[in-house]
Design a protein around this motif. Structure first.
Motif, mmCIF file in Angstrom:
data_model
loop_
_atom_site.group_PDB
_atom_site.id
_atom_site.type_symbol
_atom_site.label_atom_id
_atom_site.label_comp_id
_atom_site.label_asym_id
_atom_site.label_seq_id
_atom_site.Cartn_x
_atom_site.Cartn_y
_atom_site.Cartn_z
ATOM 1 N N MET A 1 6.737 6.526 16.863
ATOM 2 C CA MET A 1 5.894 7.545 16.874
ATOM 3 C C MET A 1 5.909 8.305 18.175
ATOM 4 N N LEU A 2 6.250 7.844 19.404
ATOM 5 C CA LEU A 2 6.463 8.363 20.601
ATOM 6 C C LEU A 2 7.645 9.406 20.298
ATOM 7 N N GLN A 3 8.526 9.218 19.576
ATOM 8 C CA GLN A 3 9.842 9.915 19.300
ATOM 9 C C GLN A 3 9.425 11.064 18.221
ATOM 10 N N ASP A 4 8.853 10.587 17.170
ATOM 11 C CA ASP A 4 8.539 11.572 15.936
ATOM 12 C C ASP A 4 7.228 11.141 15.135
ATOM 13 N N PHE A 5 6.222 11.450 15.847
ATOM 14 C CA PHE A 5 4.942 10.968 15.450
ATOM 15 C C PHE A 5 4.621 10.965 13.818
ATOM 16 N N LYS A 6 4.902 12.149 13.276
ATOM 17 C CA LYS A 6 4.929 12.134 11.966
ATOM 18 C C LYS A 6 5.599 11.140 11.029
ATOM 19 N N LEU A 7 6.865 10.794 11.601
ATOM 20 C CA LEU A 7 7.639 9.645 10.703
ATOM 21 C C LEU A 7 6.885 8.339 10.830
ATOM 22 N N GLY A 8 6.400 8.043 12.176
ATOM 23 C CA GLY A 8 5.662 6.883 12.319
ATOM 24 C C GLY A 8 4.567 6.543 11.328
ATOM 25 N N VAL A 9 3.553 7.805 11.501
ATOM 26 C CA VAL A 9 2.436 7.739 10.632
ATOM 27 C C VAL A 9 2.362 7.916 9.164
ATOM 28 N N ARG A 10 3.628 8.356 8.580
ATOM 29 C CA ARG A 10 4.060 8.616 7.385
ATOM 30 C C ARG A 10 4.502 7.026 7.038
ATOM 31 N N CYS A 11 5.325 6.215 7.587
ATOM 32 C CA CYS A 11 5.540 4.759 7.480
ATOM 33 C C CYS A 11 4.324 3.938 7.442
ATOM 34 N N ILE A 12 3.450 4.054 8.360
ATOM 35 C CA ILE A 12 2.274 3.432 8.450
ATOM 36 C C ILE A 12 1.399 3.560 7.150
ATOM 37 N N PHE A 13 1.012 4.923 6.741
ATOM 38 C CA PHE A 13 0.380 5.331 5.717
ATOM 39 C C PHE A 13 1.048 4.880 4.410
ATOM 40 N N LYS A 14 2.431 5.270 4.032
ATOM 41 C CA LYS A 14 2.842 4.834 2.864
ATOM 42 C C LYS A 14 2.933 3.213 2.394
ATOM 43 N N SER A 15 3.210 2.544 3.570
ATOM 44 C CA SER A 15 3.089 1.061 3.502
ATOM 45 C C SER A 15 1.843 0.449 3.232
ATOM 46 N N ALA A 16 0.712 0.997 3.761
ATOM 47 C CA ALA A 16 -0.762 0.753 3.555
ATOM 48 C C ALA A 16 -1.292 0.941 2.143
ATOM 49 N N ALA A 17 -0.630 2.168 1.900
ATOM 50 C CA ALA A 17 -1.108 2.778 0.381
ATOM 51 C C ALA A 17 -0.474 1.894 -0.695
ATOM 52 N N VAL A 18 0.786 1.261 -0.255
ATOM 53 C CA VAL A 18 1.562 0.273 -1.434
ATOM 54 C C VAL A 18 0.540 -0.853 -1.609
ATOM 55 N N LEU A 19 0.225 -1.392 -0.281
ATOM 56 C CA LEU A 19 -0.810 -2.664 -0.462
ATOM 57 C C LEU A 19 -2.240 -2.215 -1.121
ATOM 58 N N ASP A 20 -2.780 -1.342 -0.836
ATOM 59 C CA ASP A 20 -4.155 -0.794 -1.492
ATOM 60 C C ASP A 20 -3.681 -0.612 -3.051
ATOM 61 N N SER A 21 -2.685 -0.155 -3.361
ATOM 62 C CA SER A 21 -2.108 -0.012 -4.892
ATOM 63 C C SER A 21 -2.116 -1.694 -5.640
ATOM 64 N N LEU A 22 -2.076 -2.558 -4.759
ATOM 65 C CA LEU A 22 -2.011 -3.982 -5.502
ATOM 66 C C LEU A 22 -3.285 -4.260 -6.290
ATOM 67 N N VAL A 23 -3.558 -3.618 -7.254
ATOM 68 C CA VAL A 23 -4.854 -3.812 -8.187
ATOM 69 C C VAL A 23 -4.528 -4.967 -8.928
ATOM 70 N N PRO A 24 -5.446 -6.057 -8.828
ATOM 71 C CA PRO A 24 -5.165 -7.224 -9.663
ATOM 72 C C PRO A 24 -5.167 -7.166 -11.170
ATOM 73 N N GLU A 25 -4.344 -7.336 -11.917
ATOM 74 C CA GLU A 25 -4.348 -7.401 -13.278
ATOM 75 C C GLU A 25 -5.271 -8.481 -13.763
ATOM 76 N N LEU A 26 -5.392 -8.513 -15.282
ATOM 77 C CA LEU A 26 -6.245 -9.458 -15.871
ATOM 78 C C LEU A 26 -5.759 -10.811 -15.568
ATOM 79 N N GLU A 27 -4.345 -10.949 -15.732
ATOM 80 C CA GLU A 27 -3.743 -12.165 -16.234
ATOM 81 C C GLU A 27 -2.626 -12.299 -14.822
ATOM 82 N N GLY A 28 -2.496 -13.598 -14.769
ATOM 83 C CA GLY A 28 -1.216 -13.892 -13.976
ATOM 84 C C GLY A 28 -1.790 -14.293 -12.522
ATOM 85 N N ARG A 29 -0.590 -14.551 -11.826
ATOM 86 C CA ARG A 29 -1.169 -14.992 -10.096
ATOM 87 C C ARG A 29 -0.829 -13.915 -9.486
ATOM 88 N N ARG A 30 -1.458 -14.164 -8.193
ATOM 89 C CA ARG A 30 -1.345 -12.841 -7.100
ATOM 90 C C ARG A 30 -1.004 -13.669 -5.998
#
Length: 164
Positions: free
Chosen positions: A117-146
């Protein structure tokens, strides 16, 4: 947990998860998502989460590079990819597959985003945002383990952002 045995207060019951551990309940100072903590705090965080049943994986980003390197190194630290780089589509697929397998909760400690982020702020923010968005997308399905997956971003945040 066995029937009749009282759950520790940080283990929440949820019908779609094997178990869910409220890490903010265990470590209030860890903050909200995205969890950005100072590198020196990892030993204490690791100790508490080890005791709570988390596996801890560490990804080291190294020199400023690209989103593909970020994704590849995080997946490699989790044992989900062998190469240095990965596309975001692959990152999403591998995280989802790992989530669906169920098993012990996992904390991925990602070192070096602060330097990016100190060298390329937008790149650091994108990496944090995208990885957090992936975890947020882990919506439980009706069956199976998590499996519970958490990311923390380690660094010297005082020089990069305030309020961390």
């Amino acid at each position: 947990m066995t029937a009749g045995k009282k759950r520790p207060p940080w283990v929440k019951t949820a019908s779609v998860y094997d178990r869910y551990i409220d890490i903010r309940g265990l470590i209030p100072s860890i903050g909200d998502v995205p969890r950005m903590i100072n590198s020196g705090a990892l030993a204490g965080v690791r100790k508490v989460l080890d005791e709570a049943g988390f596996r801890v994986s560490e990804a080291f980003l190294g020199e400023l590079s690209s989103e593909r390197v970020f994704a590849g190194r995080v997946l490699r630290s989790m044992g989900l990819w062998e190469k240095e780089e990965a596309a975001w589509g692959l990152f999403v697929d591998r995280i989802w597959d790992f989530y669906r397998e169920g098993g012990d909760p996992v904390l991925v400690a990602i070192h070096g985003v602060d330097k990016w982020m100190l060298q390329d702020f937008k790149l650091g923010v994108r990496c944090i945002f995208k990885s957090a968005a992936v975890l947020d997308s882990l919506v439980p399905e009706l069956e199976g383990r998590r499996r519970q997956i958490e990311f923390v971003f380690l660094g010297d945040w005082e020089g990069v952002v305030s309020g961390v």
